[in-house]
Write a protein that holds these residues in place. Sequence first.
Motif, PDB file in Angstrom:
ATOM      1  N   ALA A 190      -0.560  -9.820   0.221  1.00  0.00           N
ATOM      2  CA  ALA A 190       0.070 -10.291  -1.010  1.00  0.00           C
ATOM      3  C   ALA A 190       1.136 -11.335  -0.699  1.00  0.00           C
ATOM      4  CB  ALA A 190       0.682  -9.115  -1.765  1.00  0.00           C
ATOM      5  N   TYR A 191       0.967 -12.514  -1.250  1.00  0.00           N
ATOM      6  CA  TYR A 191       1.862 -13.648  -0.997  1.00  0.00           C
ATOM      7  C   TYR A 191       2.705 -13.970  -2.232  1.00  0.00           C
ATOM      8  CZ  TYR A 191      -0.702 -15.146   3.243  1.00  0.00           C
ATOM      9  OH  TYR A 191      -1.270 -15.233   4.491  1.00  0.00           O
ATOM     10  N   ASP A 192       3.979 -14.247  -2.015  1.00  0.00           N
ATOM     11  CA  ASP A 192       4.836 -14.718  -3.094  1.00  0.00           C
ATOM     12  C   ASP A 192       6.187 -15.123  -2.512  1.00  0.00           C
ATOM     13  OD1 ASP A 192       4.488 -14.285  -6.375  1.00  0.00           O
ATOM     14  OD2 ASP A 192       6.553 -14.578  -5.735  1.00  0.00           O
ATOM     15  N   LYS A 193       6.936 -15.908  -3.263  1.00  0.00           N
ATOM     16  CA  LYS A 193       8.320 -16.193  -2.859  1.00  0.00           C
ATOM     17  C   LYS A 193       9.176 -14.945  -3.017  1.00  0.00           C
ATOM     18  CE  LYS A 193       8.811 -19.697  -5.621  1.00  0.00           C
ATOM     19  NZ  LYS A 193       9.413 -20.854  -6.333  1.00  0.00           N
ATOM     20  N   PHE A 194       8.742 -14.030  -3.891  1.00  0.00           N
ATOM     21  CA  PHE A 194       9.473 -12.792  -4.176  1.00  0.00           C
ATOM     22  C   PHE A 194      10.943 -13.092  -4.463  1.00  0.00           C
ATOM     23  CE2 PHE A 194       5.848 -11.143  -1.626  1.00  0.00           C
ATOM     24  CZ  PHE A 194       5.306 -10.315  -2.588  1.00  0.00           C
ATOM     25  N   GLU A 195      11.138 -13.963  -5.429  1.00  0.00           N
ATOM     26  CA  GLU A 195      12.476 -14.305  -5.895  1.00  0.00           C
ATOM     27  C   GLU A 195      12.515 -14.140  -7.413  1.00  0.00           C
ATOM     28  OE1 GLU A 195      15.254 -15.264  -4.259  1.00  0.00           O
ATOM     29  OE2 GLU A 195      14.326 -15.130  -2.270  1.00  0.00           O
TER      30      GLU A 195
ATOM     31  N   LEU B 158       5.274  -0.832  -4.927  1.00  0.00           N
ATOM     32  CA  LEU B 158       4.020  -0.709  -4.176  1.00  0.00           C
ATOM     33  C   LEU B 158       4.002   0.435  -3.168  1.00  0.00           C
ATOM     34  CD1 LEU B 158       3.432  -4.534  -3.623  1.00  0.00           C
ATOM     35  CD2 LEU B 158       2.351  -3.050  -5.319  1.00  0.00           C
ATOM     36  N   GLU B 159       5.024   1.276  -3.186  1.00  0.00           N
ATOM     37  CA  GLU B 159       5.079   2.421  -2.267  1.00  0.00           C
ATOM     38  C   GLU B 159       3.838   3.317  -2.323  1.00  0.00           C
ATOM     39  OE1 GLU B 159       8.610   4.677  -2.848  1.00  0.00           O
ATOM     40  OE2 GLU B 159       9.926   3.207  -1.879  1.00  0.00           O
ATOM     41  N   PRO B 160       3.240   3.546  -3.498  1.00  0.00           N
ATOM     42  CA  PRO B 160       2.078   4.456  -3.550  1.00  0.00           C
ATOM     43  C   PRO B 160       0.900   4.028  -2.674  1.00  0.00           C
ATOM     44  CG  PRO B 160       2.952   4.107  -5.757  1.00  0.00           C
ATOM     45  CD  PRO B 160       3.653   3.143  -4.856  1.00  0.00           C
ATOM     46  N   TRP B 161       0.836   2.760  -2.269  1.00  0.00           N
ATOM     47  CA  TRP B 161      -0.297   2.278  -1.477  1.00  0.00           C
ATOM     48  C   TRP B 161       0.070   2.041  -0.013  1.00  0.00           C
ATOM     49  CZ3 TRP B 161       1.043   0.747  -6.367  1.00  0.00           C
ATOM     50  CH2 TRP B 161       0.201   1.208  -7.365  1.00  0.00           C
ATOM     51  N   GLY B 162       1.308   2.299   0.335  1.00  0.00           N
ATOM     52  CA  GLY B 162       1.734   2.271   1.723  1.00  0.00           C
ATOM     53  C   GLY B 162       1.316   1.033   2.483  1.00  0.00           C
ATOM     54  N   ASP B 163       0.709   1.262   3.642  1.00  0.00           N
ATOM     55  CA  ASP B 163       0.342   0.165   4.544  1.00  0.00           C
ATOM     56  C   ASP B 163      -0.884  -0.619   4.093  1.00  0.00           C
ATOM     57  OD1 ASP B 163       2.445   0.869   6.162  1.00  0.00           O
ATOM     58  OD2 ASP B 163       1.236   2.099   7.507  1.00  0.00           O
ATOM     59  N   GLN B 164      -1.479  -0.234   2.960  1.00  0.00           N
ATOM     60  CA  GLN B 164      -2.655  -0.978   2.495  1.00  0.00           C
ATOM     61  C   GLN B 164      -2.288  -2.288   1.808  1.00  0.00           C
ATOM     62  OE1 GLN B 164      -5.461   2.284   0.766  1.00  0.00           O
ATOM     63  NE2 GLN B 164      -6.724   0.657   1.657  1.00  0.00           N
ATOM     64  N   ILE B 165      -0.992  -2.527   1.644  1.00  0.00           N
ATOM     65  CA  ILE B 165      -0.536  -3.808   1.108  1.00  0.00           C
ATOM     66  C   ILE B 165       0.463  -4.409   2.092  1.00  0.00           C
ATOM     67  CG2 ILE B 165       0.655  -5.002  -0.758  1.00  0.00           C
ATOM     68  CD1 ILE B 165      -0.243  -2.803  -2.644  1.00  0.00           C
ATOM     69  N   LYS B 166       0.180  -5.617   2.540  1.00  0.00           N
ATOM     70  CA  LYS B 166       1.093  -6.340   3.428  1.00  0.00           C
ATOM     71  C   LYS B 166       1.688  -7.498   2.647  1.00  0.00           C
ATOM     72  CE  LYS B 166       1.520  -8.664   7.892  1.00  0.00           C
ATOM     73  NZ  LYS B 166       0.834  -9.077   9.146  1.00  0.00           N
ATOM     74  N   LEU B 167       3.013  -7.510   2.546  1.00  0.00           N
ATOM     75  CA  LEU B 167       3.691  -8.532   1.767  1.00  0.00           C
ATOM     76  C   LEU B 167       4.085  -9.717   2.648  1.00  0.00           C
ATOM     77  CD1 LEU B 167       5.991  -6.264  -0.444  1.00  0.00           C
ATOM     78  CD2 LEU B 167       3.708  -7.153  -0.960  1.00  0.00           C
ATOM     79  N   HIS B 168       3.806 -10.922   2.154  1.00  0.00           N
ATOM     80  CA  HIS B 168       4.148 -12.156   2.861  1.00  0.00           C
ATOM     81  C   HIS B 168       5.126 -12.926   1.980  1.00  0.00           C
ATOM     82  CE1 HIS B 168       0.661 -11.757   5.711  1.00  0.00           C
ATOM     83  NE2 HIS B 168       0.167 -11.077   4.687  1.00  0.00           N
TER      84      HIS B 168
END
Length: 303
Positions: free
Chosen positions: A92-97, A143-153
């Motif tokens: 998952a990619y985003d500026k997260f701002e 996104l805690e319920p999916w743990g390591d199945q989501i990698k944030l960029h």
Amino acid sequence: MADQSGFPSTIQDHVSMFASKDWQGIDAKGLRQAALVPTMLNIEEQAFYLWLTREWFQGCGAVADLGSFAGGSAACLAEGFKQAEKSEIVHAYDKFEVGKYRALTKRHARYLARPPASECGLSPRPLPEFSGTDLLPLAQFFLEPWGDQIKLHKGRIEELGWHGGDIELLVMDASKTAETMDLMSRQFFPHLIPGKSVVVQQDFLWWQQPWIAAQMALLQPYFEPVAYIPKHSVSFLCTKAVPVDVLKDISVAEFGDREMIQALRNMKQRLKGFPLDRYMRRLIEAVKANPEKRKAFQFETKP
């Protein structure tokens, strides 16, 4: 015909599988915890994302979600994996701002008060204390319920790029300017798998981003439209490898309005099998009403 696993093995198999629109059978309760993660996606779009990873995805490449905001799209994709007991990861990619946290909390409260969040049968957790503009900790919370199945960029997608091999599912929801879309396409499209990869153009029909449809018109030899989700999203199957040289030569950001409009007219013809004529006409009128604009926020005059 489909292979022994039941997955589509030809372009026509893919087209037929998408034509069935089985995702429309997924309701708010079917989204489970993903229904509680704030997003601008409507419920059919959320169901479509879940269906893609639960039913369509074969596991021959990665999943890249460009423009995740607070994580709503990534949650739906990861929930599909979870329901299918698949171990793949969503990148998952985003500026997260975020500009104003209070505005976000009010928006979140409105989101929880309507479907699908209000009908999923689950209770949301109270938001943690938060300040500043960094949205990443809040996205991690959602996104805690999916743990390591989501990698944030975190960062500018066009600067982060892609270094993860083949991509089987590419969700593009960050093409807010023609220039950044050109850059992202050059970085991600070469990793698509011919005959297997799908690109979801989330804002394909949004009047403030006509360059998306224009670019896909130029890439017609390499993509087949397979799905439309009202009112913004059109998805494409990659039918042939997209040459790097072709992507380098295509720059919608440098298009004049006449070239942009011609590309949109070509795409309008390509999409005759879908009920999209009025949306395509609106994109054309948007270019005319906002001459030489190539950034979404510059589109101030509605067609």
